[in-house]
Design an enzyme around this catalytic site. Structure first.
Site, short mmCIF file in Angstrom:
data_model
loop_
_atom_site.label_atom_id
_atom_site.label_comp_id
_atom_site.label_asym_id
_atom_site.label_seq_id
_atom_site.Cartn_x
_atom_site.Cartn_y
_atom_site.Cartn_z
N LYS A 14 0.83 -1.21 0.00
CA LYS A 14 0.00 0.00 0.00
C LYS A 14 0.87 1.26 0.00
O LYS A 14 0.65 2.18 -0.79
CB LYS A 14 -0.94 0.02 1.23
N ARG A 89 -10.41 0.50 7.96
CA ARG A 89 -10.08 -0.87 8.36
C ARG A 89 -11.26 -1.56 9.03
O ARG A 89 -11.13 -2.73 9.42
CB ARG A 89 -8.91 -0.85 9.34
N ARG A 128 11.77 -6.61 5.74
CA ARG A 128 11.79 -5.17 6.02
C ARG A 128 12.17 -4.87 7.47
O ARG A 128 12.65 -3.77 7.77
CB ARG A 128 10.41 -4.57 5.72
N ARG A 134 10.30 -0.72 12.79
CA ARG A 134 8.93 -0.86 13.30
C ARG A 134 8.84 -2.03 14.26
O ARG A 134 9.17 -3.16 13.90
CB ARG A 134 7.94 -1.05 12.13
N ARG A 146 -1.14 -9.35 13.11
CA ARG A 146 -1.60 -8.31 12.17
C ARG A 146 -2.37 -8.94 11.02
O ARG A 146 -3.41 -8.42 10.59
CB ARG A 146 -0.40 -7.53 11.61
P1 AP5 Z 1 4.64 -1.64 1.93
O1 AP5 Z 1 4.46 -0.83 0.72
O2 AP5 Z 1 5.21 -1.00 3.14
O3 AP5 Z 1 3.28 -2.39 2.31
P2 AP5 Z 1 2.06 -1.89 3.17
O4 AP5 Z 1 0.87 -2.56 2.60
O5 AP5 Z 1 2.07 -0.42 3.28
O6 AP5 Z 1 2.44 -2.59 4.55
P3 AP5 Z 1 2.39 -2.05 6.04
O7 AP5 Z 1 3.33 -2.87 6.84
O8 AP5 Z 1 2.53 -0.57 6.11
O9 AP5 Z 1 0.91 -2.47 6.39
P4 AP5 Z 1 0.07 -2.39 7.65
O10 AP5 Z 1 -1.28 -2.30 7.08
O11 AP5 Z 1 0.34 -3.49 8.61
O12 AP5 Z 1 0.61 -1.08 8.40
P5 AP5 Z 1 -0.02 0.32 8.73
O13 AP5 Z 1 1.09 1.27 8.87
O14 AP5 Z 1 -1.13 0.65 7.81
O15 AP5 Z 1 5.52 -2.91 1.53
C1 AP5 Z 1 5.96 -3.86 2.48
C2 AP5 Z 1 7.36 -4.36 2.12
O16 AP5 Z 1 7.29 -5.11 0.92
C3 AP5 Z 1 8.37 -3.24 1.85
O17 AP5 Z 1 9.62 -3.62 2.33
C4 AP5 Z 1 8.36 -3.11 0.33
O18 AP5 Z 1 9.59 -2.63 -0.17
C5 AP5 Z 1 8.09 -4.54 -0.11
N1 AP5 Z 1 7.36 -4.63 -1.38
C6 AP5 Z 1 6.38 -3.78 -1.83
N2 AP5 Z 1 5.91 -4.18 -3.03
C7 AP5 Z 1 6.60 -5.32 -3.34
C8 AP5 Z 1 6.56 -6.21 -4.47
N3 AP5 Z 1 5.73 -6.00 -5.51
N4 AP5 Z 1 7.39 -7.28 -4.46
C9 AP5 Z 1 8.23 -7.50 -3.39
N5 AP5 Z 1 8.32 -6.69 -2.32
C10 AP5 Z 1 7.51 -5.60 -2.28
O19 AP5 Z 1 -0.67 0.05 10.17
C11 AP5 Z 1 0.13 -0.25 11.28
C12 AP5 Z 1 -0.73 -0.33 12.52
O20 AP5 Z 1 -1.33 0.94 12.77
C13 AP5 Z 1 -1.91 -1.30 12.48
O21 AP5 Z 1 -1.51 -2.61 12.82
C14 AP5 Z 1 -2.84 -0.69 13.52
O22 AP5 Z 1 -2.38 -0.99 14.83
C15 AP5 Z 1 -2.64 0.79 13.30
N6 AP5 Z 1 -3.60 1.34 12.31
C16 AP5 Z 1 -3.29 1.87 11.10
N7 AP5 Z 1 -4.41 2.27 10.46
C17 AP5 Z 1 -5.45 1.97 11.29
C18 AP5 Z 1 -6.86 2.11 11.17
N8 AP5 Z 1 -7.41 2.64 10.08
N9 AP5 Z 1 -7.62 1.69 12.20
C19 AP5 Z 1 -7.07 1.16 13.32
N10 AP5 Z 1 -5.74 0.98 13.47
C20 AP5 Z 1 -4.94 1.38 12.48
MG MG Z 2 2.13 0.96 4.89
#
Ligand code: AP5
Ligand code: MG
Length: 191
Positions: A14, A89, A128, A134, A146
């Site tokens: 994402k 979410r 990562r 993180r 997660r």
């Molecule tokens: P990346 O692009 O970082 O993926 P992502 O989908 O953004 O993954 P996140 O880890 O950020 O997802 P998340 O949903 O757990 O975290 P968030 O911060 O939203 O890519 C991941 C890795 O893969 C990178 O190293 C990248 O280089 C690699 N990659 C990318 N594309 C690739 C490809 N095609 N091939 C190979 N490798 C690739 O949320 C974190 C926490 O915050 C949640 O757990 C929750 O506690 C809280 N939170 C956030 N939003 C909410 C909400 N709306 N409601 C409640 N709690 C929330």
């Molecule tokens: Mg992200």
């Protein structure tokens, strides 16, 4: 306004793809995870609260998350549109998003859902962990949690957008460039 929900499990890409989309379409990127992490770094009250949930891979409560997101949206004066990354979410968040976009005469155009199977997600996140700093990447048990929370609480949000005819599934496996092209072509067709 071009408003897109970029959806998908942890590690689906994402954040990576959001960078490409905001550049091409001149959009504002709102990642709830990034905003929470900035608050944790700044040691704000919101950050302290969010950290207690994030470190365990649990969702931050809707009431807190919705209020925060609303104020981030209303902060922008004349945006071309938004990429919502990691929000909504829950169905309650999806309904709240519709509600406050309506107050600015706007709506979601598309939910683009990146589909990536579980083993690949785990491989990406563990890889990562070494560089992201993180806490929620560092422990395989938290990564599992997660993914479980995504499957149980977040994946059902797809139905909310299916009912509105806005849901599009995107194959999230392949090179980063390939996936960007898949996203561009769906957006260009709809926009
Ligand atoms: P990346 O692009 O970082 O993926 P992502 O989908 O953004 O993954 P996140 O880890 O950020 O997802 P998340 O949903 O757990 O975290 P968030 O911060 O939203 O890519 C991941 C890795 O893969 C990178 O190293 C990248 O280089 C690699 N990659 C990318 N594309 C690739 C490809 N095609 N091939 C190979 N490798 C690739 O949320 C974190 C926490 O915050 C949640 O757990 C929750 O506690 C809280 N939170 C956030 N939003 C909410 C909400 N709306 N409601 C409640 N709690 C929330
Ligand atoms: Mg992200």
């Amino acid at each position: 306004m071009l408003n897109i929900v970029l959806f998908g499990p942890p590690g689906a890409g994402k954040g990576t793809q959001s960078e490409r989309l905001i550049e091409k379409y001149n959009l504002v990127h709102l990642s709830t995870g990034d905003i929470f992490r900035a608050n944790i770094k700044g040691e704000t009250e919101l950050g302290k609260l969010a950290k207690s949930f994030m470190d365990q891979g649990k969702l931050v409560p809707d009431s807190v998350t919705i209020d925060m997101l609303r104020s981030e949206v209303l902060k922008q004066s004349t945006p071309n549109g938004f990429i919502f990354d990691g929000f909504p979410r829950t169905n309650a968040q999806a309904a709240a998003l519709d509600e406050f976009l309506l107050t600015i005469d706007s709506s979601i155009l598309l939910m683009l859902a990146l589909e990536v199977e579980e083993n690949e997600l785990k491989t990406r996140l563990l890889k990562r962990a070494g560089v992201s700093g993180r806490a929620d990447d560092a422990d395989p048990v938290i990564i599992e949690n997660r993914i479980r929370v995504y499957n149980n609480e977040t994946a059902p949000v797809k139905d909310y957008y299916k009912q509105q005819g806005k849901f599009v599934s995107i194959d999230g496996i392949g090179t980063i460039d390939d996936i960007t092209q898949r996203l561009f072509s769906v957006i260009d067709e709809k926009n």
